[in-house]
Design an enzyme around this catalytic site. Structure first.
Site, PDB file in Angstrom:
ATOM      1  N   GLY A 197     -10.792  -6.642  -2.603  1.00  0.00           N
ATOM      2  CA  GLY A 197      -9.680  -5.804  -3.077  1.00  0.00           C
ATOM      3  C   GLY A 197      -9.933  -5.278  -4.482  1.00  0.00           C
ATOM      4  NE  ARG A 230       0.758   7.389   9.338  1.00  0.00           N
ATOM      5  CZ  ARG A 230       0.533   6.306   8.617  1.00  0.00           C
ATOM      6  NH1 ARG A 230       1.274   5.235   8.793  1.00  0.00           N
ATOM      7  NH2 ARG A 230      -0.427   6.282   7.714  1.00  0.00           N
ATOM      8  CE  LYS A 276     -11.304  -4.331   5.349  1.00  0.00           C
ATOM      9  NZ  LYS A 276     -10.155  -4.911   4.724  1.00  0.00           N
ATOM     10  N   GLY A 286      -3.744  -5.581  -0.771  1.00  0.00           N
ATOM     11  CA  GLY A 286      -2.506  -4.974  -1.268  1.00  0.00           C
ATOM     12  C   GLY A 286      -2.773  -3.574  -1.793  1.00  0.00           C
ATOM     13  CE  LYS A 314     -12.533  -7.874   2.755  1.00  0.00           C
ATOM     14  NZ  LYS A 314     -11.216  -8.522   2.674  1.00  0.00           N
ATOM     15  CG  ASP A 324     -11.333  -8.550   6.175  1.00  0.00           C
ATOM     16  OD1 ASP A 324     -11.450  -7.321   6.235  1.00  0.00           O
ATOM     17  OD2 ASP A 324     -11.045  -9.151   5.128  1.00  0.00           O
ATOM     18  CB  THR A 379      -1.242  -0.285   2.723  1.00  0.00           C
ATOM     19  OG1 THR A 379      -0.409  -0.546   3.840  1.00  0.00           O
ATOM     20  CG2 THR A 379      -0.909  -1.223   1.598  1.00  0.00           C
ATOM     21  CB  VAL A 380      -5.689   1.327   0.812  1.00  0.00           C
ATOM     22  CG1 VAL A 380      -6.693   1.537  -0.318  1.00  0.00           C
ATOM     23  CG2 VAL A 380      -5.648  -0.144   1.209  1.00  0.00           C
TER      24      VAL A 380
HETATM   25  N1  HSE Z   1      -6.898  -7.739   5.405  1.00  0.00           N
HETATM   26  C1  HSE Z   1      -7.683  -7.812   4.217  1.00  0.00           C
HETATM   27  C2  HSE Z   1      -7.360  -9.126   3.516  1.00  0.00           C
HETATM   28  C3  HSE Z   1      -7.363  -6.650   3.337  1.00  0.00           C
HETATM   29  O1  HSE Z   1      -6.372  -9.761   3.895  1.00  0.00           O
HETATM   30  O2  HSE Z   1      -8.086  -9.528   2.625  1.00  0.00           O
HETATM   31  C4  HSE Z   1      -8.282  -6.485   2.179  1.00  0.00           C
HETATM   32  O3  HSE Z   1      -9.606  -6.259   2.581  1.00  0.00           O
END
Ligand code: HSE
Length: 400
Positions: free
Chosen positions: A130, A45, A101, A298, A201, A197, A11-12
């Site tokens: 993000g 992939r 992170k 995102g 952070k 997560d 995604t990123v």
């Molecule tokens: N899974 C993390 C979130 C992605 O939902 O914030 C961004 O760090």
């Protein structure tokens, strides 16, 4: 021409490719005519028909051994093999920009040291919040301040879930599935849901804010899996919303850090931060309160932060950007000493509730025969003492 490689085309990573190629004109202008070219994309992939197909490789050595690659984007996530790859690249004199992170919280200090020893940069703006440029603010504009509080909504997935539960009455799992489909969630959803997560952070941001290393493993953490529709209904009845809050605070007694679901009132700016939005509140002794908010997860928002780091590296190739991460570890106070008001769900009579919490406000809702008690400021330890003396307390949620 500056050559860039991207490791991890999820995604990123795919977002970074889009930003670097789609905004080529703007980026070249900002680099005063210097162009950025994506020379390699590493992934296990295949991506038939994808614009990156022509530069796709399955072999890390293609990046490590390409002397023209000056900057590498690491959007693989996880510790292995990202840690080994990053270290080798930095030792080889290549800058690395990451959204990882987990890696920054675990090995960021060491990797920053390796980078500086090689005369390059290890940048990680996208690791927190993000697309919100909070690390640049802490490392730049606010470096003259004594920061004493960092607080915020740092996980988009849990904020999305709680927002859907509050606004749409949606079920927890349904909201999680939506967040996963939109590319917000971690590979293993427990990292979001159980607060890990956000824990990483807040440790990264607090380390930058206070200039001493905060080990994420020492940050007291609760997730949102225990939050149910009765909690949401009680929160609405008292004019609040439940948010997963990550907070650290420096006080005269020491430093607290925690991640926990909290009931936030309308007077708090975080009350209106819904969906995948994140927000970070900083308090400095000179600047006062600063709130930054934007998309916390995102593809393109996170890619914007990574690509911004690529530009920073391109502007100072072989010239480490100064930073004040210290190896000295900061001791954290026990969270149970932190003063806080609570919302308590109580199964008993009003007179029993009043006997235990003299100055409390009581709330009733049609969804349950429990009583909601809004306490005054107390420590968690004193709440635990009350709890152990009565069997009537179902649950307690901190007020934010
Ligand atoms: N899974 C993390 C979130 C992605 O939902 O914030 C961004 O760090």
């Amino acid at each position: 021409m500056i050559k860039v490689a991207i490791m991890g085309y999820g995604t990123v990573g795919a977002g970074v490719y889009k930003v670097l190629t789609g905004n080529r004109g703007e980026i070249t202008r900002r680099l005063q005519g210097e162009e950025i070219e994506v020379a390699h994309v590493l992934d296990l992939r295949d991506f038939p028909g994808d614009p990156a197909e022509a530069v796709l490789t399955h072999d890390f050595q293609d990046i490590l051994n390409d002397p023209e690659v000056a900057i590498v984007v690491e959007t693989m996530g996880g510790l292995r093999p990202a840690y080994g790859f990053t270290k080798q690249l930095l030792e080889a004199g290549k800058c690395v920009c990451t959204s990882n992170k987990e890696l920054v919280a675990e090995h960021g200090l060491e990797l920053r040291r390796v980078a500086h020893a090689s005369g390059v940069n290890y940048l990680f703006e996208a690791s927190c919040g993000g697309g919100i440029p909070v690390i640049h603010v802490l490392d730049g504009a606010l470096t003259a301040d004594y920061i004493d509080e960092v607080s915020g909504i740092l996980n988009g997935t849990t904020n999305y879930i709680l927002s859907q539960m509050t606004a749409q009455g949606q079920d927890f799992n349904e909201a999680l599935k939506e967040a996963q489909a939109m590319g917000y969630a971690e590979l293993h959803p427990e990292a979001d849901i159980e607060g890990h997560d956000a824990q990483r952070k807040i440790a990264i941001l607090s380390t930058l804010a206070y200039g001493k290393y905060i080990n994420y493993k020492n940050v007291y953490t609760e997730g949102i899996s225990c939050i149910d529709s009765v909690d949401i209904a009680f929160a609405k009845a008292v004019g609040r919303k439940i948010k997963l809050i990550a907070r650290s605070r420096r006080t005269a007694e020491g430093t607290f850090a925690m991640v926990a679901p909290m009931m936030i009132g309308r007077e708090n700016l975080l009350y209106n931060v819904d969906g995948v939005l994140n927000a970070v509140q900083l308090h400095g002794n000179a600047v006062g309160n600063v709130t930054l908010f934007g998309s916390g997860a995102g593809s393109l928002p996170t890619a914007s932060a990574v690509a911004g780091d690529v530009i920073s590296c391109a502007r100072s190739l072989h010239e480490p950007i100064p930073s004040d991460w210290s190896d000295q570890e900061m001791d954290l106070l026990e969270s149970e000493e932190m003063p806080c008001a609570f919302f308590v769900r109580f199964r008993g009579s009003e007179s029993e509730a009043r006997e235990l919490f003299a100055d409390a406000e009581l709330t009733r809702i049609p969804e349950t025969d429990e009583i909601g008690i809004t306490t005054g400021i107390m420590t968690e330890k004193s709440l635990m003492d009350v709890r152990s003396g009565t069997g009537h307390i179902v649950k307690a949620i901190r007020l934010g």
